[in-house]
Design an enzyme around this catalytic site. Structure first.
Site, mmCIF file in Angstrom:
data_model
loop_
_atom_site.group_PDB
_atom_site.id
_atom_site.type_symbol
_atom_site.label_atom_id
_atom_site.label_comp_id
_atom_site.label_asym_id
_atom_site.label_seq_id
_atom_site.Cartn_x
_atom_site.Cartn_y
_atom_site.Cartn_z
ATOM 1 N N GLU A 79 -36.997 -143.419 42.420
ATOM 2 C CA GLU A 79 -37.718 -142.369 43.176
ATOM 3 C C GLU A 79 -36.636 -141.573 43.969
ATOM 4 O OE1 GLU A 79 -38.513 -145.504 42.724
ATOM 5 O OE2 GLU A 79 -40.758 -145.264 42.382
ATOM 6 N N HIS A 148 -47.548 -151.621 49.760
ATOM 7 C CA HIS A 148 -48.074 -150.650 49.074
ATOM 8 C C HIS A 148 -49.137 -149.739 49.730
ATOM 9 C CE1 HIS A 148 -45.926 -152.931 46.054
ATOM 10 N NE2 HIS A 148 -46.551 -152.226 44.907
#
Ligand SMILES: Cc1ncc(C[n+]2csc(CCOP(=O)(O)OP(=O)(O)O)c2C)c(N)n1
Ligand SMILES: [Mg+2]
Lengths: 345, 386
Positions: A79, A148
């Protein structure tokens, strides 16, 4: 002040009259991306599993076939690297769309997305802008546990230089995504995984929705409920329950929290004299606390009560289904807040 | 395997007297080499004046000077074409000047004045120069390496998708030996290797990140290129204290990257003569070590080469130095005279357009959007990139 401010404050509530074509939220996002990629060769999509796998949540389904591997780019799980790479390419004039499988994973890319993208224009004295869209799933509700389930707007809305879009309907998702891609500044586009399969009317053909224009989802005279993203639906549900109790709620969907359509909110609260802000990020130093502060400032004389706020509880997101539902801003909490704000508790 | 403890990068001894005589002994036209000498002197003089101005509190914040490493920026820039994008870290004044930023704009930026390259909003660590394709100095260690990959991604994309053709540009991403240990650098190298990006990561290996000698912070510090080998990068180890070697080796490497659209890594051996920043007592290294490296001054090395080749004599050097001193003195005077950046700049450049380019919805009437028609503020869809 922009032309947004001079617009008539209220538009008609969303009506589905004439609605024919219904598609899923994810299809709406894809339509927007595809239309813009057809229109402008500088636009490309990259992220984990976006190409050959059709997207972890199938948002980019079929795009590789149409646009090829040069414009729909699979990345490794990096990322930080691919966000920075996309920003570099935007500095040189491309217009990347970066998919985060989840915004929760953007935290490992905090430096490029917060330190590079929103500051480049400023630090370079206006020489290098960063026309880029970061998009992906945001928010809890899928029993994914603490790591998450981030609602990153709580963190990221603190940063000057980014625009933050949080659509609640497929139609908005499409119109706002097209605007995001054409925008010359960095845009964080927050989708809810819980909404991706939601169906709704999406007009065929081209349309755009400007940033900083709230949508009036329900008209009412007793209390203004302000929200954005998935909780808007909980607010509408709560409004129906409250209506039966004789409390007539106005529901405003902000759609973008940066820029924030304050005139619409203020006009509504001046009319209702009561306000509840519903925000699925944590309460401390959040977009919800900002909006509440703004309402207090601008509607000080009109308010009959302090602005009530409904957030996710101030704890890490739990896994167990019942706990998670209790943790989120839910219909029960919204009803309680409205009753309290209007002295009907 | 235990890393051998190498006190300092192994820099070749001054390669001076061996270089032969006559202008033909130079790998480039004498005028070009003279120009490099001038730029190296300019950078040196500029940095000396920065240090002074810092003491005088004209310059604030962090300030990192490039003294000792001039051959790296000058040689690398010379080996590239003007349209090749460059991005670097915070020790960036040398790169900016070598790339062609005026010393006035650079110094005014240091002073935080309206006449600075970024109107005083970037400062010493953040030198940006769009006309010269300098995509910034960057203050976060290692952060510029994915950006460098992105610049290469964009040039490749431009050629393949927008214009249709083969990559014509190679990007340079400079980083320090300390930045080698940032995760972002590995992600950037992996992406560059995977996506065939024409980018060269140039590790300015001056042996230290602040007070940490390279072997204290980096495994395999005697063979830094191994970090790129893991990602299939082409590699080169270059003597960064000799501008002619830098030029020759970088040119060859850049030509290869251009030809093959592939990434490379460079272990650029060099030494920073001064402290890390303005407040560094340099307790982590000996004065003997410094003296040893200072005897290998890249500027003196080039001067000797040019003297031996018969293109430089005392008179020409004196006039060059006079000119350079005058230029930097003028830059300082200009910076002093330049208006402080006005408060009206505070809110400028946060967004290109805070409310976006669209002033009205184009949602159909029945969806409550069409209070006014969609209005465009800018033209777009232009061909090609910057
Ligand atoms: C992410 C981050 N961590 C720490 C710092 C503080 N810092 C600035 S420069 C530096 C040393 C870097 O050394 P190197 O990469 O070798 O570059 P050099 O200074 O030698 O040019 C450190 C630790 C920073 N700017 N960014
Ligand atoms: Mg170093």
């Amino acid at each position: 002040m922009s032309a947004v401010m001079s617009n008539p404050l209220f538009r008609e509530p969303l009506s589905m009259a004439g609605a024919e074509r219904e598609i899923e939220f994810r299809d709406a996002v894809r339509e927007a991306m595809c239309e813009e990629m057809r229109r402008d060769k500088r636009v490309y999509l990259l992220g984990e599993e976006v190409a050959q796998y059709d997207g972890a949540y199938k948002v980019s389904k079929g795009m590789l076939a149409e646009f090829g591997a040069a414009r729909v780019v699979d990345t490794p799980i990096s990322e930080s690297g691919f966000s920075g790479m996309a920003i570099g390419s935007a500095m040189l004039g491309l217009r990347p769309i970066v998919e985060f499988m989840s915004w929760s994973f953007s935290l490992v890319a905090a430096d490029p997305i917060l330190n590079n993208a929103p500051k480049m224009l400023y630090m370079s004295g206006g020489q290098f802008g960063c026309p880029i869209v970061f998009r992906g799933n945001d928010g809890a509700g899928g029993q994914l546990g603490s790591t998450h389930s981030w609602s990153v707007e709580g963190l990221f809305s603190n940063v000057p230089g980014v625009k933050i879009v949080i659509p609640s309907t497929p139609a908005d998702a499409k119109g706002l995504m097209k605007t995001a891609i054409r925008d010359d500044d960095p845009v964080f586009f927050l989708e809810s995984e819980r909404l991706l399969s939601m169906k709704g009317h999406v007009p065929e053909g081209e349309y755009l929705i400007p940033f900083g224009h709230a949508a009036l989802r329900r008209q009412g005279k007793d209390c203004t409920i302000c929200s954005w993203g998935r909780p808007v639906h909980f607010c509408l549900e709560a409004a129906e329950i409250l209506a039966k109790e004789g409390i007539d709620c106005e529901v405003i969907d902000l759609r973008t929290i940066r820029p924030l359509d304050l005139p619409t909110v203020v006009a509504s609260v001046r009319k209702t004299s009561a306000a509840v802000v519903v925000d699925q990020s944590w309460s401390f130093a959040s977009p919800g606390s900002e909006l509440a502060a703004q309402i207090h400032r601008h509607c000080f004389d009109e308010l009959d009560n302090f602005v009530h706020r409904v957030h996710s509880d101030d704890v890490p997101t739990p896994y167990a289904v019942a706990l998670e539902q209790e943790y989120l801003p839910n219909v029960r909490k919204i009803c309680e807040a409205v009753r309290s704000a209007t002295y009907r508790a | 395997m235990k890393d051998p403890i190498v006190p300092m990068p192994q820099v070749a001894p001054p390669a001076v007297a061996t270089a032969g005589t006559g202008a033909s002994s130079l790998p480039v036209p004498a005028s070009t080499a003279m120009q490099w000498l001038r730029t190296m002197h300019l950078v040196r003089e500029f940095e000396v004046r920065c240090m002074q101005s810092y003491q005088e509190k004209k310059i604030g914040g962090f300030c990192h000077v490039y003294i000792g490493q001039e051959a790296v920026a000058v040689g690398c820039v010379a080996a590239m074409q003007p349209q090749d994008p460059i991005v670097t870290a915070y020790r960036d004044h040398g790169h900016a000047l070598a790339r062609g930023m005026s010393s006035r704009a650079c110094m005014a930026e240091m002073f935080g004045r309206a006449g600075g390259c970024a109107k005083g909003k970037g400062g010493s660590m953040h030198m940006f120069d769009r006309p010269n394709n300098l995509f910034g100095g960057h203050g976060i260690v290692g952060a510029q390496t994915p950006l460098g990959a992105g610049l290469a991604f964009a040039t490749k994309y431009e050629d393949e998708v927008i214009l249709g053709g083969k990559s014509r540009r190679v990007s340079l991403s400079f980083l320090g030996d300390g930045a080698v240990n940032q995760g972002a650098f590995y992600e950037a190298q992996n992406l560059a290797g995977l996506l065939d990006l024409p980018v060269i990561f140039i590790i300015e290996n001056n042996g230290y990140s602040m007070g940490t000698a390279i072997h204290r912070g980096t495994t395999m510090s005697h063979d830094i290129c191994i970090k790129g080998r893991a990602h299939g990068l082409r590699e080169a180890t270059i003597d960064g204290m000799d501008v002619l070697s830098v030029y020759r080796d970088m040119k060859a490497l850049a030509d290869w990257c251009r030809e093959h659209s592939r990434p490379a890594i460079v272990d650029m051996k060099c030494y920073r003569f001064k402290g890390h920043s303005m407040s560094d007592p340099r307790k982590y290294r000996t004065r003997e070590e410094e003296a040893h490296h200072e005897s290998n001054d890249p500027i003196i090395t080039l001067e000797r080469r040019l003297t031996n080749a018969g293109v430089l004599d005392e008179a020409r050097l004196a006039s060059m130095l006079k000119e350079v001193r005058e230029e930097v003195r003028d830059a300082v005077a200009h910076a002093n005279a330049s208006e402080p950046t006005s408060a009206s700049e505070l809110y400028r450049d946060v967004f290109v357009e805070p409310w976006g380019r669209y002033t009205g919805s184009s949602l159909p009437d029945y969806m409550g959007g069409a209070t006014n028609a969609c209005t465009f503020r800018a033209t777009d869809g232009k061909e090609g990139l910057v």
